[in-house]
Every structure is written in structure tokens, then in C-alpha cells.
Design a protein around this motif. Structure first.
Motif, PDB file in Angstrom:
ATOM      1  N   ASP A   1      39.459  38.854 -23.725  1.00  0.00           N
ATOM      2  CA  ASP A   1      39.715  39.618 -22.499  1.00  0.00           C
ATOM      3  C   ASP A   1      39.242  38.901 -21.237  1.00  0.00           C
ATOM      4  N   ASP A   2      38.725  37.677 -21.397  1.00  0.00           N
ATOM      5  CA  ASP A   2      38.371  36.862 -20.227  1.00  0.00           C
ATOM      6  C   ASP A   2      39.510  35.946 -19.815  1.00  0.00           C
ATOM      7  N   LEU A   3      40.499  35.801 -20.688  1.00  0.00           N
ATOM      8  CA  LEU A   3      41.507  34.765 -20.501  1.00  0.00           C
ATOM      9  C   LEU A   3      42.907  35.362 -20.410  1.00  0.00           C
ATOM     10  N   PRO A   4      43.802  34.661 -19.729  1.00  0.00           N
ATOM     11  CA  PRO A   4      45.187  35.102 -19.675  1.00  0.00           C
ATOM     12  C   PRO A   4      45.986  34.428 -20.779  1.00  0.00           C
ATOM     13  N   SER A   5      47.268  34.762 -20.857  1.00  0.00           N
ATOM     14  CA  SER A   5      48.165  33.925 -21.642  1.00  0.00           C
ATOM     15  C   SER A   5      48.526  32.716 -20.793  1.00  0.00           C
ATOM     16  N   PHE A   6      48.955  31.654 -21.441  1.00  0.00           N
ATOM     17  CA  PHE A   6      49.197  30.392 -20.734  1.00  0.00           C
ATOM     18  C   PHE A   6      50.680  30.063 -20.731  1.00  0.00           C
ATOM     19  N   GLY A   7      51.158  29.551 -19.593  1.00  0.00           N
ATOM     20  CA  GLY A   7      52.527  29.066 -19.534  1.00  0.00           C
ATOM     21  C   GLY A   7      52.519  27.567 -19.745  1.00  0.00           C
ATOM     22  N   PHE A   8      52.894  27.118 -20.932  1.00  0.00           N
ATOM     23  CA  PHE A   8      52.834  25.693 -21.269  1.00  0.00           C
ATOM     24  C   PHE A   8      54.240  25.135 -21.392  1.00  0.00           C
ATOM     25  N   ALA A   9      54.491  24.059 -20.708  1.00  0.00           N
ATOM     26  CA  ALA A   9      55.774  23.362 -20.817  1.00  0.00           C
ATOM     27  C   ALA A   9      55.494  21.867 -20.810  1.00  0.00           C
ATOM     28  N   TYR A  10      56.462  21.092 -21.269  1.00  0.00           N
ATOM     29  CA  TYR A  10      56.213  19.655 -21.289  1.00  0.00           C
ATOM     30  C   TYR A  10      57.485  18.869 -21.031  1.00  0.00           C
ATOM     31  N   ASN A  11      57.302  17.690 -20.477  1.00  0.00           N
ATOM     32  CA  ASN A  11      58.374  16.721 -20.307  1.00  0.00           C
ATOM     33  C   ASN A  11      58.034  15.517 -21.174  1.00  0.00           C
ATOM     34  N   GLU A  12      59.015  15.056 -21.907  1.00  0.00           N
ATOM     35  CA  GLU A  12      58.747  13.936 -22.804  1.00  0.00           C
ATOM     36  C   GLU A  12      59.112  12.621 -22.119  1.00  0.00           C
ATOM     37  N   ILE A  13      58.090  11.968 -21.595  1.00  0.00           N
ATOM     38  CA  ILE A  13      58.287  10.629 -21.034  1.00  0.00           C
ATOM     39  C   ILE A  13      57.678   9.697 -22.073  1.00  0.00           C
ATOM     40  N   LEU A  14      58.503   9.082 -22.855  1.00  0.00           N
ATOM     41  CA  LEU A  14      57.993   8.390 -24.030  1.00  0.00           C
ATOM     42  C   LEU A  14      56.998   7.290 -23.682  1.00  0.00           C
ATOM     43  N   CYS A  15      55.938   7.238 -24.463  1.00  0.00           N
ATOM     44  CA  CYS A  15      54.982   6.140 -24.328  1.00  0.00           C
ATOM     45  C   CYS A  15      55.665   4.871 -24.803  1.00  0.00           C
ATOM     46  N   THR A  16      55.536   3.823 -24.019  1.00  0.00           N
ATOM     47  CA  THR A  16      56.260   2.599 -24.369  1.00  0.00           C
ATOM     48  C   THR A  16      55.437   1.658 -25.231  1.00  0.00           C
ATOM     49  N   THR A  17      54.210   2.020 -25.520  1.00  0.00           N
ATOM     50  CA  THR A  17      53.336   1.090 -26.235  1.00  0.00           C
ATOM     51  C   THR A  17      53.049   1.506 -27.663  1.00  0.00           C
ATOM     52  N   ASN A  18      53.725   2.527 -28.180  1.00  0.00           N
ATOM     53  CA  ASN A  18      53.608   2.797 -29.610  1.00  0.00           C
ATOM     54  C   ASN A  18      54.951   3.303 -30.122  1.00  0.00           C
ATOM     55  N   PRO A  19      55.268   2.996 -31.375  1.00  0.00           N
ATOM     56  CA  PRO A  19      56.602   3.285 -31.905  1.00  0.00           C
ATOM     57  C   PRO A  19      56.973   4.768 -31.855  1.00  0.00           C
ATOM     58  N   LEU A  20      56.003   5.647 -32.061  1.00  0.00           N
ATOM     59  CA  LEU A  20      56.323   7.074 -32.008  1.00  0.00           C
ATOM     60  C   LEU A  20      56.565   7.539 -30.572  1.00  0.00           C
ATOM     61  N   GLY A  21      56.049   6.784 -29.622  1.00  0.00           N
ATOM     62  CA  GLY A  21      56.215   7.194 -28.224  1.00  0.00           C
ATOM     63  C   GLY A  21      55.307   8.337 -27.833  1.00  0.00           C
ATOM     64  N   ILE A  22      54.245   8.558 -28.584  1.00  0.00           N
ATOM     65  CA  ILE A  22      53.387   9.710 -28.321  1.00  0.00           C
ATOM     66  C   ILE A  22      52.225   9.381 -27.405  1.00  0.00           C
ATOM     67  N   LYS A  23      51.719  10.445 -26.767  1.00  0.00           N
ATOM     68  CA  LYS A  23      50.482  10.359 -25.985  1.00  0.00           C
ATOM     69  C   LYS A  23      49.589  11.482 -26.523  1.00  0.00           C
ATOM     70  N   GLY A  24      48.350  11.179 -26.832  1.00  0.00           N
ATOM     71  CA  GLY A  24      47.488  12.122 -27.552  1.00  0.00           C
ATOM     72  C   GLY A  24      47.094  13.365 -26.764  1.00  0.00           C
TER      73      GLY A  24
END
Lengths: 778, 159, 271
Positions: free
Chosen positions: A709-732
Motif C-alpha cells: 500500500d506504499d507503492l503504485p502499479s508501474f507503467g513499464f515499456a521498452y524499446n529494443e535498441i540492440l546491443c552491438t557487442t554481444n550476439p544476443l543483443g541484450i543489455k542486462g
């Protein structure tokens, strides 16, 4: 439909939702005794004598160990995570970390420091015995805070650290920075406190150890974020035994957040006790004990300044920080506020020159170590509080100021002045999306509506950049005789959903079902060597490592398939989980190929001899674990001026995590990180009593943990700008939520209070602090 | 001076009798005497809720009840709510909605939620958040827990 | 915990005898306060006398003029009771704000008032409503019951059976909770009866206290504005890291206003 980028429901949930998880306290060792630590009630005292004779005779006591016993037995001390050369004073001299025996013999330096280890048949028997131990303490003057420790004439926590300075460090170009400030059109300057946090993972720490005299070896179950680093420390430094004589197993762990990366005294102590007393020993921390015996997080004071040109572009950045190490500077402590924040010191802004001077300060408090983000939230906090204030001072809108200073897309990859290369990003896009999601444009109307009800509304923005931290370790893929696939990794999931995320990658790559895949992690003798999980590195490390290992599996598989198909290896391809030869419509599922590779007789002699492990293979994704997650946080809140209560109404974030393998898991990580940032900004505060350095906030009754009851719900969205330095293209993504949240919340609080004349706010803005700020400004 | 106390109650539908030290907490009895380790201990101030079980149909904190006080009661733990082969709708909802990460608060959270949902078949977000005052989570930020409880409540009402 | 012997008497008389014959014995009601204290080894009773078997002490009875609540009635039972919810809704609100749902399923009114924690909620309700505490020996008026920090007028071995609340014309309770413990930093209970107005404050001082100036102002005009400007001297108020005495003094005024507004809303709602 592939499994990648899918909100696959977690495989590991099955045991957790039915109460079949196996945490350290659930580990049953036959005949185990209870280990209990008697801890110092003083914050600074010399130990003149310890008398355990009466305690030894108490009912149920199996044995007692003191620091003197350990010294006599030649047991080693705990060590540091940073070699001396990695972190030196700015005058070239070595820093001082302090010296940490498992149990102190001569001086206690914080309330809660372990002094005596009691092994008994029950917790109550151990506590009863503890009350019979007599420790003759001679109290010494204590230092409860940075301010007390750096005051003129302050007593010393360590004689080897004059002025209580453990490390005096700098990075950057002081002269160029001074010059830029001297000619800057505008300077924004803030003095900010980053308050001390108690990590409080819901599972307290614990360890269960057993010595086997037949093999002269040890087995340790412990609450860690990686078995191998703990094994290295315990075996090599403390027990001084070969690594293969110690098996460290990390079972299910109830949250870590950086706390459980360290090796604590209680882990080797159960092993030493087990050997000495001939029974397994289990120690589990109680919660109030955890407040005194876990490491804490954050606790620093900074003066931070940004210099701007006439167009609101940053020309220089100057930081001076004192950070509280606590009583000991071992583990990660000295690096967290020095080298690590510098990786992200300019965030995603073009920063021509920077100078950072920071000092690590000893106090008589619990040692401070990694807490989610470990240096990056602290850096983002300074930068985004400054940008917010600069926007106000220069009259440049909040979003506009960020946009003017973003590294432009066409300058990426961008080499920052502090030696990292930001490979990819689209900062304006994340910012603009977040402004839309948060309906930034519609805010003035909402503010007026709140005002009509007598409430103060505020909106705050923070654009953060994270840098994940970690190095490469191997991944092993093994096809087991019972038709399953075991994936061995060097990382150590403790809530992050690796069993599912990694299985998604393996299943997708090898074309096999997820439900035959098992994760083998965090066993110092049976899982691949690794640094565990922390620094948001696991997907980079193990995820990409899986691709490498899988490629090697497929390569070996192709050789076997070629033999089975009577084809040339060059004509064999792999798709949808099966090998096929060109010109043939026969295909061999990979599991069949794996089984065939095991069975002699199915393959010609030379081939089967050359594949002693069938098509099992390992792979390592090499390189530095640098990825740069980044994004925009916008927090909107309402303050009741009558009580000072802050209520968050809306929270929106748009992140860039590169390629997202499981959006459900990623969102969960962000939610949890935001909650911790909000907690620090509005509620959490670890307080020591000035002068005595007694811990005042010693339980959940006084330390405010965020509730639903201290916290709200969160509006989370993301844009995938692929990481160019690993094959999966992920950022941790593991820590990103925490990095952006605290400044967004605090900027919103300041925004709400600004019209009432409030100009300075520090964390946590509890109702009391909000009310006092309003009163002072009135 | 330490007498022992004879107790008889049911746990997950099975009759249990025992003789225990009076100071034995119910959570200790469940975990150590019965081996039901799904109920967890997360604090010592009766606040975190990781120890939540049902006693005569109501959610309670087993760390703040003596085993002796439970004499004659019907106790349900997380293990009794559902199994991996036969999940309770609330357990199912937590998996569906990613309402857990490390899993430590989860059994207590689910036991608390099922009590709430029994009387609130279609709860609003704020009602769920208020109910969960006695359950602390450090991993999820509660967002997905709230969704799980709402979904679980609706599923329970239908089933 | 330290070791203790455990007893579960089947009658109030038996409970009294157990207390009389073991001078380090303590009564166990819901256990929501006593057991945490025992776990921290802050107390070492030789015997615990569990009142959980005394069905006579559980229950809520209603007459035209009062609601009587058995000492072993849980907070959850009070907050869910139809009569309380309609006739003294402020009391339902008060009980519904104690601890959390699981605590409310076990914690009792008897346990709460006998412990007399300066930050507990019930003392404010008991005093403002002018309740009568019925023990196994006598009846004690609310104004005489709470005598200091964790102190009551109960004699050694005396056991509370029931608390009788006169039904007011209007009542309201407003609480500012400690963000960590959720105990009352300040809790103000306001009750209007034919005999006048009573205002009781918990959480702010060493023990529950009334504010006569607010009571007379409200008796003249029962509206939130009547308490504006009436303050309590800071010097007598509690001071801790979550709330200074000055803050508490301020909150007393705020909560009093809110309690009066709430009392008016519920009584207007009924009319």
C-alpha cells in the motif's frame, strides 16, 4: 513460434508456489547442531578477556569457538575483492582496508561484530549459553557517521588510517575541470546525502556445514549469489585448503540484491565447528541479527556540480564525495563509490571533462557493501538531481535540457572520457515515449486539480544509464543418459528466473522442448566455474555463453550426423532441432544424435573415440560485460501538506534493454528495482545514534520496508535498441530499476514542494521531513 | 520447570498429535517436527508474513502462535493448498502473472491472499494493497502480486 | 524464548487461581504483543496462562445504549461486527487499523488495553467513548484505567472480562501511523454524547490523554474548525526519529479535525 521474446511463464515457479523450494534453512543435515553468534553490544571497545567456561558447561552446548582459538589454529582472515593495485590512493600509496578475522580477538569495531561462536543442540540452548559468556569490554569512543569520523581530532577506528580515511581517490582531469568551471556560463551545485540502506532480502543469511573426516573435505550450503567466489575465499584464504576439498552449494536463495555476494564469517565458521565438534552445524540469521550482521548499502555525502555553457550544454562535471565504509573496508566496499560510479558518471550525456575526488571513511558501523546497482544508482542520483536543478535555474524545460545534452544517435558508438564505449542507444526516443506514457503534457491540469483539493502535486523525471559489470565464464551443455539436457552456467539465479530464460535460449537454439532442460548452477565442484550473479551480468554472460556452447554442440552434432547419414559434414545443416543432409529428406533430431554419439557401435570406432563426451560441448562468450541499459523514469505524486505524506499516483518508465528474451521476467526486475528506489527516496533509513553508534533502526518496527500500500502499479515499456557487442543483443536489466528511481522520485518531491519555497530535499523524504521542509520554507 | 504440552490438531487434513515444549512456536513445529518447510521465517517482529498459514479458516502468522495455542484447530499450510500436479487457482494465478521472483515471501503471500479472496471475489487494486499490509516482498515491487491476487480471486469465485 | 510452563484454564476462576499461585505468571491473550516480546527475551515469565479456552470472554452483545465486547474478542471480529459497524463505526475503523489482517485475526481488545502501549489504538477509543472496563473483581471507568506508560489500574492477578462502550451520538477516529510499525504516531478519537464531547489522544504521549480545551470547544460547536488553534504543549509529547514532539503536536490538531469530520460524516450518513 519461437521462444525468444516470449513472456514464458517461469518453470521454477512450480516448487515455490507449492512450498517445495529448498532454501538453506530447509536443508536437513542428519544430526545437525545449531550455530549461534554472540555479537558485540558495543560499537567500539577493546576486549580485555573472554570467559566461556560457564557457557561451555551449559546444557545442550556442544562447543564454543573464540577468535583466539582460530588464531591458534592458523585460520586465515577474510580478504578484499579489489587487489591493492586496482584501487590506490591518489598519491600512489596503498589504501587501507582493515584486517578482518572471522572472530575478533582484540577490538570490536561495530555493534553486531561477531565475537564468540556457540554450537549447541538448539537455538534456545545456544542463547542460554550466550548469556553465560562473560566478555570484559573496555569501551572506546565511537564514530557513528561520516561527519563524526572526519571531524578534527576524531578518534581512530584504525590507527593505520589517519583521519579515518581508508582510501583517498580521484579520477579525471582536475585542472581542465577547474578551467571549464571558471569560464562556465552557469554552474549548478548540490550537496546531497545518499542515505544508508539495510538490504533486507526476505530470506535472512544462513549457512549449513559438514566436515567429512573420511575424505578430509567439507560441504557448505550457504545463501550466496555464487558458490565459486565464496569457495575461493573460504578454501584458499580462510581454511587454507585445496579448492577441491570444499564443495559450496547454493540452493534456492530468497533474494540477494548484492548482500549475498560477500563471504561472511558465519560461512567458514560452520565448517570449522563441524570439523572440531564432529557434527554438521547450521547457522541461520534472525532478522534483528541481520540488521547488525549483514552488510549495509549506500551511505555517502557528495558535493556535485555541473558547469554549463550558455545553451545549457554540459561543459564539465565536478564531484567530491565522502562515503562510509563502516568498520571494515574489505569485500567490494572501497570500489563501489570510487571506480564503479565513474563508469556511468556522465550518463548518456556528452561530457567533455570530469573530476571526481572521493574518500572512503571508516566509522564504527556495519560494513557497507554492494546493494542493488552498487555505485550506478549513486551516480545517477547525483547527475539527475543536478540536471533537474539546472533545468530550474536556467529556465530550460526538463525534457529539453536532457535532449540538448544526449549523445546524438549518429555519434554512437561513443567513447566516453572515462574509458567506456557506449555501443548503442536511442535516448530521445525513450525520453519522448515516456513523456507520452506519463502524459507529461497534461500535467498542469492535474496539478491544478490537486491544488483544488489542497494537495501539492509534483512530477519528476530522471534519465539514467546503467553499465552492467562482469566477466566471461563458461557454459556447458550436456546430454544426459535419461534424455534430458543439462545446461551448466557460472551464474547463480536467486529470483531472476534463469531456469526459464536460459531454457528459452537453449530450446530456441537447439530446437528442443523447454521441459527437458535443467539448469546446473552455483555448485563449486559440480557446476562450471563462475563469478555468480550480480552486476546485471547473467544474461550477457550465460545467455551469450549458451549460444557459443550450442554452436559447439551443433558443430559436433554435425560430424556425428554426417557419419550416421553417410554424408559429408559440409553437406549437413541444422534447423528446427534436427540435422539434415543436402539432397536427402532424412533428418536426425539432435537428441537422437546425442544418444547415438554415446553408444559405441552406432558410430565407427575412430569417430566414437574422438567424442568421449558425445556431442556435449562448452562455450564462453568472451569480452568485457559492458552493456548500457538506459531509460527514462517519470514519477508523479501528491503531497498532503497537513501531514507531509507523499503518495505516488503514477510511475512510468521506458527502458532500453536491447533484445528482450522474456518480457515478463524483465518487467518484474524493473518493478522490484523501482520499489527499492522508491523505498530509499521516501521511507528507508538506517540510523545510528550520534556519539554512541548504537543502531537505532534495528528491526522492521523502525526501518520502513515498502509495503504494497506504499507503492503504485508501474507503467513499464521498452524499446529494443540492440546491443552491438554481444550476439544476443541484450543489455542486462537486473539493477536498472533501482538506478533510475530514486532521482525521479526526489525530483517529483522537489517539484511538489517548490512552489512553497522549498529548495533542498534529501532522502528519505519521510512525512516528518516533508513537513519540516514546508515549515522551514514558510 | 519446563513442562511439556500435549497437542492435537489437524494439519492439511491429517490428524497430528505431539508433545512439545510449551515455547515451541507453531512455525517451528510445522517446519521441524512435520518437515513442512514451505512456511518460512523472515523476521522476528511478526511483520513480514512469510510464515502465514490458515488456522480454522483464517490467515494467521504462525511465528506468533504457540503450538499449544493451536490445540484443536484445523491448520492449512501452503503444501496443503495445492500440489504441482493439482494447483490451487491462487497458486496458478501467481505463476500466470509472474507474482514471484525469489519465492521466499510467496507461500505466506498466497496463504494471505486466499483468505482475502474467499471473501473478496473481485477485489479492486487498492483493496488488495491494503490487505497485503502484513506481507512484505523485496523482489517484485508488488505490481505482479496484486495482479496475481486479483486474478486468483476471480478464478476462485468461478471455480 | 526462555522456558515457561503452559496452562489453559477452563474458567475465569481457574485462571485467577493460576495467577495467584504463580507470581511470575503472565496471561496470554492473542499473543500478538507478548509472544514477540518473549521471542526477543525481553520478558521471562515462569508460566503462561492461556485465556484462549474461555469462550465466555469472546463475543459482542448489543443493547440500546451500549455495546459490550468480551475481552478475548479479536480485532477482526470487532471490525466485522454489524452492530459495531452501524452503531459505533469509529470503533470498527479503529479495530480495522490495528496491525495487519493476520494480527487482527488473533489480537484481542483485552490484550491491547491491559498492555497499555502508548502507541496502541484502543486506549483512545476506550477513553473517548467513556467505556467501562469490567474485570473479575470490579468495574473500572476508562478515565481511571490507563495510569502510565504500559501501566493500568489493574491489581496483581486481576483479569479483564469485558469492555462496555456506551453508544455515542457521533464518533470518529483518525490515526497517523508510524510508517514502519504502523502503530499510532498520533491517534485521535472524538466522541459526542448527550453528556458532552470527549477527545482522547494516543501515540503522542506516555499514555492516552484527553484535551479538555478541544472538548469544550466541540461541545459548543461540533465541527472541525472548532479545534483549530487549540494546541498541546510539545514538552509532554514523545520524540523519536519518525516523529518529533513538534510534529506530533501538529498532527494532533490535524487528526482531531479529521476525526470530527469523520464523526459528522457518519452521523449525517445515518440521519
Amino acid at each position: 513460434m519461437g521462444l525468444m521474446a516470449q513472456p514464458v511463464r517461469r518453470i521454477e515457479d512450480g516448487r515455490f508456489i507449492t512450498g517445495r523450494g529448498r532454501y538453506v534453512d530447509d536443508v536437513k543435515m542428519e544430526g545437525a547442531a545449531v550455530g549461534y553468534l554472540l555479537r558485540s553490544p558495543y560499537s567500539h571497545a577493546r576486549i580485555r578477556a573472554i570467559d566461556v567456561e560457564a557457557a561451555r558447561e551449559a546444557p545442550g552446548v556442544i562447543g564454543i569457538i573464540t577468535g583466539a582459538d582460530l588464531e591458534a589454529a592458523g585460520v586465515g582472515h577474510l580478504g578484499s575483492a579489489f587487489p591493492a593495485s586496482a584501487l590506490k590512493n591518489r598519491d600512489g600509496s596503498n589504501r587501507f582496508d582493515g584486517d578482518r578475522a572471522l572472530l575478533t580477538t582484540d577490538v570490536v569495531r561495530y555493534v553486531g561484530e561477531p565475537v564468540v561462536f556457540i554450537v549447541a543442540t538448539s537455538q534456545n540452548a545456544a542463547k542460554d549459553a550466550g548469556e553465560l559468556v562473560v566478555v570484559d569490554y573496555e569501551e572506546l569512543p565511537a564514530l557513528a557517521s561520516i561527519d563524526e569520523a572526519i571531524a578534527d581530532g576524531a578518534p581512530l577506528v584504525w590507527p593505520e588510517a589517519p583521519g579515518n580515511i581508508a582510501l583517498d581517490w580521484e579520477q579525471g582531469d582536475e585542472a581542465a575541470t577547474e578551467a571549464a568551471f571558471a569560464t562556465a556560463a552557469h554552474v549548478t551545485s548540490l550537496e546531497l546525502v545518499n542515505n544508508r540502506i539495510v538490504v533486507n532480502s526476505m530470506e535472512p543469511r544462513g549457512s549449513a556445514g559438514r566436515y567429512d573426516p573420511a575424505t578430509d573435505s567439507y560441504e557448505l550450503y550457504a545463501t550466496t549469489q555464487g558458490s565459486h567466489p565464496v569457495s575461493d575465499m573460504v578454501a584458499r584464504r580462510v581454511l587454507r585448503i585445496p579448492s577441491d576439498k570444499l564443495r559450496v552449494v547454493t540452493p534456492d536463495v530468497g533474494g540477494g540484491f548484492g548482500l549475498k555476494m560477500s563471504t561472511f564469517a558465519e560461512y567458514p565458521l560452520v565448517l570449522i565447528a563441524s570439523k572440531q565438534f564432529g557434527v554438521p552445524v547450521k547457522w541461520m540469521s534472525e532478522r534483528t541479527e541481520a540488521f547488525l550482521s549483514d552488510s549495509h548499502g549506500r551511505d555517502l555525502k557528495s558535493k556535485a556540480e555541473l558547469a554549463f555553457d550558455r545553451d545549457g550544454r554540459i561543459v564539465a562535471y565536478r564531484i567530491k564525495t565522502d562515503f562510509n565504509l563502516g568498520a571494515y573496508g574489505l569485500g567490494f566496499g572501497p570500489g563501489i563509490q570510487s571506480v564503479i560510479p565513474m563508469f556511468v558518471v556522465g550518463g548518456v550525456y556528452k561530457l567533455p571533462v570530469v573530476y571526481n575526488h572521493c574518500r572512503a571513511v571508516f566509522t564504527n558501523t556495519v560494513p557497507v557493501e554492494a546493494y542493488r546497482g552498487a555505485g550506478r544508482p549513486e551516480a545517477a542520483y547525483l547527475l539527475e538531481r543536478l540536471m533537474d536543478m539546472a533545468s530550474r535555474e536556467m529556465g530550460i524545460p526538463q525534457d529539453e535540457l536532457r535532449l540538448r545534452n544526449f549523445i546524438p544517435n549518429d555519434e554512437l558508438p561513443y567513447h566516453t572520457i572515462n574509458g567506456v564505449t557506449i555501443d548503442s542507444g536511442d535516448f530521445p526516443r525513450n525520453l519522448r515515449d515516456c513523456l507520452v506514457n506519463a502524459d507529461w503534457a497534461g500535467y498542469p491540469a492535474r496539478k491544478a486539480e490537486s491544488a483544488g483539493k489542497g494537495l501539492l502535486r509534483g512530477i519528476g523525471l530522471a534519465y539514467y544509464m546503467e553499465k552492467t559489470v562482469g566477466g566471461p565464464t563458461a557454459v556447458e551443455i550436456k546430454f544426459t543418459p535419461n534424455g534430458r539436457v543439462e545446461v551448466g552456467v557460472g551464474t547463480s539465479s536467486h529470483g531472476q528466473g534463469h531456469e526459464t530464460a536460459f531454457a528459452q535460449i537453449v530450446a530456441d537454439k537447439l530446437g528442443i522442448p523447454m521441459d527437458i532442460i535443467d539448469l546446473n548452477q552455483s555448485d563449486s565442484l559440480r557446476a562450471p566455474y563462475g563469478g555468480g550473479t550480480g552486476g546485471s551480468r547473467s544474461l550477457w554472460n550465460s545467455g551469450n555463453g549458451i549460444l557459443k556452447a550450442a554452436d559447439n554442440v551443433i558443430a559436433k552434432g554435425a560430424v556425428v550426423a554426417a557419419a550416421l547419414l553417410g554424408a559429408d559434414v559440409a553437406d549437413v545443416s541444422f534447423a528446427d532441432g534436427a540435422f539434415q543432409a543436402r539432397g536427402s529428406n532424412r533428418y536426425l533430431p539432435i537428441l537422437d544424435v546425442a544418444a547415438a554419439a554415446r553408444e559405441s557401435g552406432k558410430l565407427e570406432g575412430a569417430l566414437s573415440e574422438s567424442l568421449p563426451d558425445g556431442i556435449d560441448a562448452a562455450g564462453t562468450h568472451e569480452g568485457r560485460g559492458d552493456t548500457f541499459p538506459n531509460g527514462c523514469h517519470i514519477c508523479e505524486l501528491e503531497i498532503d501538506p497537513e501531514t507531509g505524506v507523499v503518495k505516488i499516483l503514477a510511475y512510468n518508465v521506458v527502458d532500453d534493454f536491447g533484445f528482450v528474451i522474456n518480457p515478463l521476467i524483465v518487467a518484474g526486475q524493473v518493478h522490484g528495482g523501482i520499489a527499492q528506489g522508491i523505498g530509499q527516496a521516501l521511507m528507508e533509513n538506517c540510523l545510528y545514534e550520534p556519539g554512541s553508534a548504537q543502531l537505532l533502526s534495528g528491526s522492521f518496527m523502525d526501518y520502513t520496508m515498502p509495503r504494497a500500500d506504499d507503492l503504485p502499479s508501474f507503467g513499464f515499456a521498452y524499446n529494443e535498441i540492440l546491443c552491438t557487442t554481444n550476439p544476443l543483443g541484450i543489455k542486462g536489466c537486473g539493477e536498472a530499476g533501482t538506478v533510475g528511481a530514486a532521482p525521479a522520485v526526489m525530483n517529483a518531491v522537489l517539484d511538489a514542494l517548490w512552489e512553497k519555497g522549498v529548495r533542498h530535499v534529501d532522502m528519505p523524504m519521510t512525512p516528518l521531513r516533508v513537513w519540516e521542509a514546508l515549515r522551514a520554507a514558510a | 520447570m519446563v513442562d511439556s504440552v500435549k497437542v492435537a490438531f489437524s494439519v492439511n487434513g491429517k490428524a497430528v498429535t505431539a508433545e512439545v515444549e510449551p515455547r515451541t512456536l507453531l512455525v517451528t513445529f510445522l517446519r521441524e517436527h512435520l518437515g513442512l518447510t514451505g512456511t518460512h521465517v523472515g523476521c522476528d517482529t511478526s511483520q513480514c508474513g512469510a510464515c502465514c498459514v490458515h488456522l480454522d479458516g483464517r490467515s494467521v502468522k504462525s511465528c506468533t502462535i504457540l503450538t499449544a495455542q493451536a490445540d484443536g484447530a484445523a491448520i492449512t499450510t501452503i503444501e496443503g493448498l495445492g500440489t504441482p500436479e493439482n494447483l490451487h487457482p491462487m497458486q496458478q494465478a501467481f505463476n500466470e502473472n509472474h507474482g514471484l521472483q525469489c519465492g521466499f515471501c510467496t507461500p505466506g503471500m498466497i496463504m494471505s491472499a486466499t483468505d482475502f479472496a474467499a471473501r473478496n471475489p473481485d477485489p479492486a487494486e487498492h483493496e488488495v494493497r491494503e490487505w497485503l499490509e502484513g506481507n512484505i516482498c523485496r523482489c517484485t515491487g508488488y505490481h505482479n502480486i496484486v495482479k496475481s491476487v486479483q486474478a486468483g480471486a476471480r478464478a476462485m469465485a468461478q471455480g | 524464548m526462555y522456558a515457561f510452563a503452559y496452562h489453559k484454564p477452563r474458567s475465569l476462576a481457574e485462571a485467577g487461581e493460576l495467577l495467584a499461585s504463580h507470581d511470575e505468571a503472565r496471561l496470554l491473550a492473542g499473543g500478538m504483543t507478548l509472544l514477540p516480546a518473549l521471542k526477543q527475551r525481553l520478558a521471562a515469565p515462569t508460566d503462561l496462562v492461556d485465556l484462549g479456552g474461555l469462550a465466555d470472554l469472546v463475543g459482542i452483545t448489543v443493547s440500546d445504549s451500549e455495546i459490550a465486547i468480551g475481552a478475548m474478542t479479536t480485532h477482526a471480529a470487532v471490525t466485522r461486527n454489524d452492530a459495531v459497524a452501524t452503531k459505533i463505526p469509529a470503533l470498527a475503523t479503529l479495530a480495522g487499523g490495528i496491525g495487519d489482517p493476520q494480527v487482527r485475526h488473533r489480537g484481542t481488545i483485552g490484550g491491547s488495553i491491559c498492555n497499555a502501549d502508548p502507541a496502541a489504538d484502543y486506549p483512545a477509543g476506550v477513553v473517548a467513548l467513556g467505556a467501562t472496563i469490567v474485570t473479575d473483581r470490579r468495574e473500572i471507568a476508562a478515565d481511571d484505567f490507563f495510569t502510565g506508560m504500559f501501566e493500568t489500574a489493574l491489581e496483581p492477578g486481576e483479569i479483564v472480562r469485558q469492555v462496555r462502550f456506551p453508544i455515542p451520538e457521533a464518533a470518529g477516529y483518525a490515526k497517523f501511523p508510524n510508517p514502519a510499525s504502523r502503530y499510532a504516531v498520533v491517534g485521535v478519537f472524538v466522541a459526542k454524547t448527550a453528556g458532552g464531547v470527549r477527545v482522547a489522544v494516543t501515540g503522542a504521549g506516555p499514555s492516552v490523554f484527553r484535551i479538555p480545551a478541544m472538548e469544550s470547544a466541540l461541545a459548543a460547536n461540533f465541527s472541525p474548525d472548532s479545534v483549530t488553534g487549540i494546541s498541546v504543549p510539545e514538552g509532554e509529547l514523545n520524540n523519536d526519529p519518525h516523529a518529533t514532539a513538534a510534529y506530533r503536536a501538529h498532527l494532533i490538531g490535524v487528526m482531531a479535525r479529521r476525526a470530527v469530520a469523520s464523526a459528522r460524516n457518519t452521523s449525517e450518513g445515518e440521519n
